[in-house]
Design a protein around this motif. Sequence first.
Motif, PDB file in Angstrom:
ATOM      1  N   ASP A 177      11.806  10.524   6.858  1.00 42.46           N
ATOM      2  CA  ASP A 177      11.740  11.899   6.598  1.00 42.46           C
ATOM      3  C   ASP A 177      10.448  11.194   6.091  1.00 42.46           C
ATOM      4  N   VAL A 178      10.255  12.789   5.116  1.00 41.02           N
ATOM      5  CA  VAL A 178       8.701  12.651   4.401  1.00 41.02           C
ATOM      6  C   VAL A 178       8.963  12.105   3.238  1.00 41.02           C
ATOM      7  N   THR A 179      10.363  12.327   1.917  1.00 36.72           N
ATOM      8  CA  THR A 179      10.314  11.315   0.910  1.00 36.72           C
ATOM      9  C   THR A 179       9.919  10.271   1.081  1.00 36.72           C
ATOM     10  N   ALA A 180       9.726   9.069   3.106  1.00 34.14           N
ATOM     11  CA  ALA A 180       9.544   7.952   2.285  1.00 34.14           C
ATOM     12  C   ALA A 180       7.869   7.766   1.731  1.00 34.14           C
ATOM     13  N   ALA A 181       7.354   8.527   2.094  1.00 32.64           N
ATOM     14  CA  ALA A 181       5.692   8.447   1.907  1.00 32.64           C
ATOM     15  C   ALA A 181       6.317   7.909   0.783  1.00 32.64           C
ATOM     16  N   LEU A 182       6.862   8.652  -0.859  1.00 32.73           N
ATOM     17  CA  LEU A 182       7.640   8.404  -2.721  1.00 32.73           C
ATOM     18  C   LEU A 182       7.253   6.949  -2.017  1.00 32.73           C
ATOM     19  N   PHE A 183       8.239   6.197  -1.360  1.00 35.18           N
ATOM     20  CA  PHE A 183       8.139   4.885  -1.871  1.00 35.18           C
ATOM     21  C   PHE A 183       7.040   3.972  -2.297  1.00 35.18           C
ATOM     22  N   PRO A 184       6.005   3.690  -2.162  1.00 35.40           N
ATOM     23  CA  PRO A 184       5.051   3.169  -2.898  1.00 35.40           C
ATOM     24  C   PRO A 184       4.669   3.899  -4.329  1.00 35.40           C
ATOM     25  N   VAL A 185       4.581   5.326  -4.388  1.00 35.09           N
ATOM     26  CA  VAL A 185       4.501   5.638  -5.079  1.00 35.09           C
ATOM     27  C   VAL A 185       5.050   5.093  -6.442  1.00 35.09           C
ATOM     28  N   TRP A 186       6.991   4.881  -6.153  1.00 32.01           N
ATOM     29  CA  TRP A 186       7.424   5.053  -7.080  1.00 32.01           C
ATOM     30  C   TRP A 186       7.596   3.374  -7.204  1.00 32.01           C
ATOM     31  N   ASP A 187       6.804   2.918  -6.934  1.00 32.91           N
ATOM     32  CA  ASP A 187       7.278   0.891  -6.932  1.00 32.91           C
ATOM     33  C   ASP A 187       7.680   0.269  -6.140  1.00 32.91           C
ATOM     34  N   TYR A 188       8.299   0.776  -4.619  1.00 28.47           N
ATOM     35  CA  TYR A 188       9.246   0.403  -4.408  1.00 28.47           C
ATOM     36  C   TYR A 188       8.884  -0.264  -3.386  1.00 28.47           C
ATOM     37  N   SER A 189       7.714  -0.216  -3.188  1.00 30.26           N
ATOM     38  CA  SER A 189       6.657  -1.545  -1.798  1.00 30.26           C
ATOM     39  C   SER A 189       5.787  -1.377  -2.019  1.00 30.26           C
ATOM     40  N   ALA A 190       4.617  -2.311  -1.243  1.00 32.95           N
ATOM     41  CA  ALA A 190       3.515  -1.845  -0.909  1.00 32.95           C
ATOM     42  C   ALA A 190       3.005  -1.117   0.688  1.00 32.95           C
ATOM     43  N   ALA A 191       1.871   0.453  -0.476  1.00 34.38           N
ATOM     44  CA  ALA A 191       1.520   0.937   1.289  1.00 34.38           C
ATOM     45  C   ALA A 191       1.348   0.121   2.263  1.00 34.38           C
ATOM     46  N   ASP A 192       0.932  -0.775   2.550  1.00 35.94           N
ATOM     47  CA  ASP A 192       0.661  -1.372   3.433  1.00 35.94           C
ATOM     48  C   ASP A 192       1.567  -2.029   4.327  1.00 35.94           C
ATOM     49  N   THR A 193       2.726  -2.112   4.406  1.00 34.56           N
ATOM     50  CA  THR A 193       4.021  -2.892   4.633  1.00 34.56           C
ATOM     51  C   THR A 193       3.793  -3.058   5.833  1.00 34.56           C
ATOM     52  N   PRO A 194       4.319  -3.935   6.767  1.00 36.18           N
ATOM     53  CA  PRO A 194       4.869  -3.276   7.998  1.00 36.18           C
ATOM     54  C   PRO A 194       5.721  -1.325   8.283  1.00 36.18           C
ATOM     55  N   GLU A 195       6.740  -1.847   7.633  1.00 36.46           N
ATOM     56  CA  GLU A 195       8.269  -1.049   7.239  1.00 36.46           C
ATOM     57  C   GLU A 195       7.391   0.265   7.007  1.00 36.46           C
TER      58      GLU A 195
ATOM     59  N   TRP B 244       2.152  14.637  -0.837  1.00 40.66           N
ATOM     60  CA  TRP B 244       3.025  13.294  -1.480  1.00 40.66           C
ATOM     61  C   TRP B 244       2.560  12.266  -0.144  1.00 40.66           C
ATOM     62  N   VAL B 245       2.264  12.462   1.084  1.00 42.71           N
ATOM     63  CA  VAL B 245       1.436  11.629   2.084  1.00 42.71           C
ATOM     64  C   VAL B 245      -0.072  11.328   1.414  1.00 42.71           C
ATOM     65  N   ALA B 246      -0.330  12.542   0.850  1.00 44.43           N
ATOM     66  CA  ALA B 246      -2.405  12.123   0.299  1.00 44.43           C
ATOM     67  C   ALA B 246      -1.624  11.185  -0.599  1.00 44.43           C
ATOM     68  N   GLN B 247      -1.090  11.038  -1.891  1.00 41.69           N
ATOM     69  CA  GLN B 247      -1.171   9.768  -2.312  1.00 41.69           C
ATOM     70  C   GLN B 247      -0.832   8.686  -1.609  1.00 41.69           C
ATOM     71  N   TYR B 248      -0.164   8.821  -0.352  1.00 44.58           N
ATOM     72  CA  TYR B 248      -0.111   7.409   0.167  1.00 44.58           C
ATOM     73  C   TYR B 248      -1.477   7.292   0.456  1.00 44.58           C
ATOM     74  N   TRP B 249      -1.873   8.000   1.378  1.00 42.00           N
ATOM     75  CA  TRP B 249      -3.593   6.897   2.027  1.00 42.00           C
ATOM     76  C   TRP B 249      -3.907   6.931   0.800  1.00 42.00           C
ATOM     77  N   VAL B 250      -4.398   7.747  -1.209  1.00 38.05           N
ATOM     78  CA  VAL B 250      -4.651   7.131  -1.774  1.00 38.05           C
ATOM     79  C   VAL B 250      -4.151   5.384  -1.951  1.00 38.05           C
ATOM     80  N   MET B 251      -2.940   5.038  -1.746  1.00 36.95           N
ATOM     81  CA  MET B 251      -2.716   3.982  -1.902  1.00 36.95           C
ATOM     82  C   MET B 251      -3.050   3.219  -0.803  1.00 36.95           C
ATOM     83  N   ARG B 252      -3.595   3.447  -0.302  1.00 34.39           N
ATOM     84  CA  ARG B 252      -4.181   3.329   1.209  1.00 34.39           C
ATOM     85  C   ARG B 252      -5.595   2.447   1.127  1.00 34.39           C
ATOM     86  N   GLY B 253      -6.091   3.423  -0.141  1.00 33.85           N
ATOM     87  CA  GLY B 253      -7.847   2.967  -0.096  1.00 33.85           C
ATOM     88  C   GLY B 253      -8.353   4.123   0.744  1.00 33.85           C
ATOM     89  N   GLU B 254      -7.593   4.877   1.806  1.00 30.37           N
ATOM     90  CA  GLU B 254      -8.254   6.041   2.876  1.00 30.37           C
ATOM     91  C   GLU B 254      -8.332   7.201   2.146  1.00 30.37           C
TER      92      GLU B 254
END
Length: 596
Positions: free
Chosen positions: A462-480, A520-530
């Motif tokens: 589900d797209v809520t998972a895009a927020l996991f790095p935003v919430w500081d649960y994980s880094a944006a570039d982990t395998p998961e 939310w997905v845009a925030q994820y890609w900002v964290m990835r530097g893209e």
Amino acid sequence: MTQPTPETTRPDGATATNQVPIRDLGVIGDRRTAAVIDRMGRILWYCPCRFDGPSLLAGLLDPAGGDWRIEIDGARPGSRRYLDGSGMLETRLEVAAGELVVLDWMTSGPQAPVGVLVREFGEAPTPLRVVIDPRPDYGRKPARVSADADAVTIEGMTLYGSHPLRVEDGRAVMELPAGERGWMALSDAPLTRPDPATLDNWRGHTLGHWHGLDEAVDYDGVFAEELRQSLRAIRLCTHEESGATVAAVTTSLPEIAGGGRNWDYRYVWLRDAGMIVSALLRLCQKDSEGEQYLKFICRCTGTSEKYPMAVFTDLDCETAPGETELPLEGWRGSRPVRIGNGAADQLQLDAYANVALAAKLLYREGRSDGRAHWDVVSDICDFLADNWQEPDHGIWEETPPKPYVSGKVVAACALESAADYADEEEARRWRAAAGEIRDWVARNGLTSEGAYAVYPGSEEVDVTAALFPVWDYSAADTPEMRATMAALEREWSPDGKLFRRRLECADGHEEGVFVTAGFWVAQYWVMRGELERARAIIEAGIAQANDLGLFAEEADPATGEMLGNIPQGFAHAALIGAVIDLNRALEAHAKEKSNG
């Protein structure tokens, strides 16, 4: 409609009031309540006094639900705009003889009266009639309408006009001759009859009040206009007296046209708190709007017998009423039409966690003396630490409850963030619980591809998972996270820029794209530097807004048709968050380049 009421008439060729595209709707308000207006200048929804009160006009949900319309032969919609950055809406109607300019607004600010809806009409290019057809209590009662020497009384409210008013078949009518200007004003309470000078004074104070709100904003980066439009939309959903922000100002605009997923959004959700408080705190550096919203939320303890508080409340911090179905036709036949909402006492881990995350933002920004609302925050964290294992209804309020991974993840993030401000014993207990959650997710919360699953055993994401790095649960570039984003694009996105949500109780592919999700997905890609990829996703999301910059909950990616209630505060807050993140990253990148 079941009771005998006069048939609603409309000018030849005008779209039925409940057939108007959601994209054609505009909103005005006084930060107490709101009115919804279409491109033909018809007020199709109005609940006097408060957002969640009974409607006086509900034509948006039934042709016999009442409206406030302008009858002018041969009119077609022209341009429209909000006036000078305010919540005052200018609509232009074009006819063969020229153009009619209509300015709709509600009095705002301490130097204007409370509860007056004003309609000003520029020089009429041809004779016209303005008709208010009230149908109180969501159309369930006949209107009490009577005329006296200089006004019309409607359900205890007072209607004044620049030209003589009369009552016809339960409707109030004013005729405006060609070449003349005019106005009408509907007041919640008795009021000395206004004159043009009085209206000028009210208008000036109302504009000044909106401009004063904007003085708190210090932003000139990318998407500046769209960001300010979103802030205005949030403010149009905000109850100024309490500081609460309702999810939207309408009810029962459907997630699927003609379907039954039609909900009342005129309440205050805990789930929205983190994102809206974040948007307000980050954008309005000289203002306390975000703090006021969190203060409201933290007053709502005691609204649930089982949990720290109900997951949403009314504007009085009281438990929202249960669902009632109304005998209305519905927008484009979408039934049932509902008022109230039956999900208030669900267990939603993400709702409570978001309150703690919002408090963290307040503490981190140094915007509060000490640990504001710490008693509430600590109670929530104790509850999460003791109950995170329980199945819940999830962010999408689904039944029956399941062990949704996103709820566990955000609970862990809330516990870890609050622990930074806790005493030693609290911090130890909360961090231990967060560690247990992380272990549980690692063992149970992944699909066979290694993506974050909706719940254990599910192969869906589900797209809520895009927020996991935003919430500081994980880094944006982990395998998961990489596996999760690949699955989201493959399964839930038509183009890699817009995203649907995954539902348990319905097929999310039958809905439109969920506007918030793209941001939310845009925030994820900002964290990835893209950053260019993030910018393109934000642009795709902005394209789902109407010409006034308002978002509904969803949009059909093929046709652009808007779906769901409007304006969706959650989506507007998500845009603000994504834009601020992108702008900060762009500024940091530019600084790095300039430093060689």
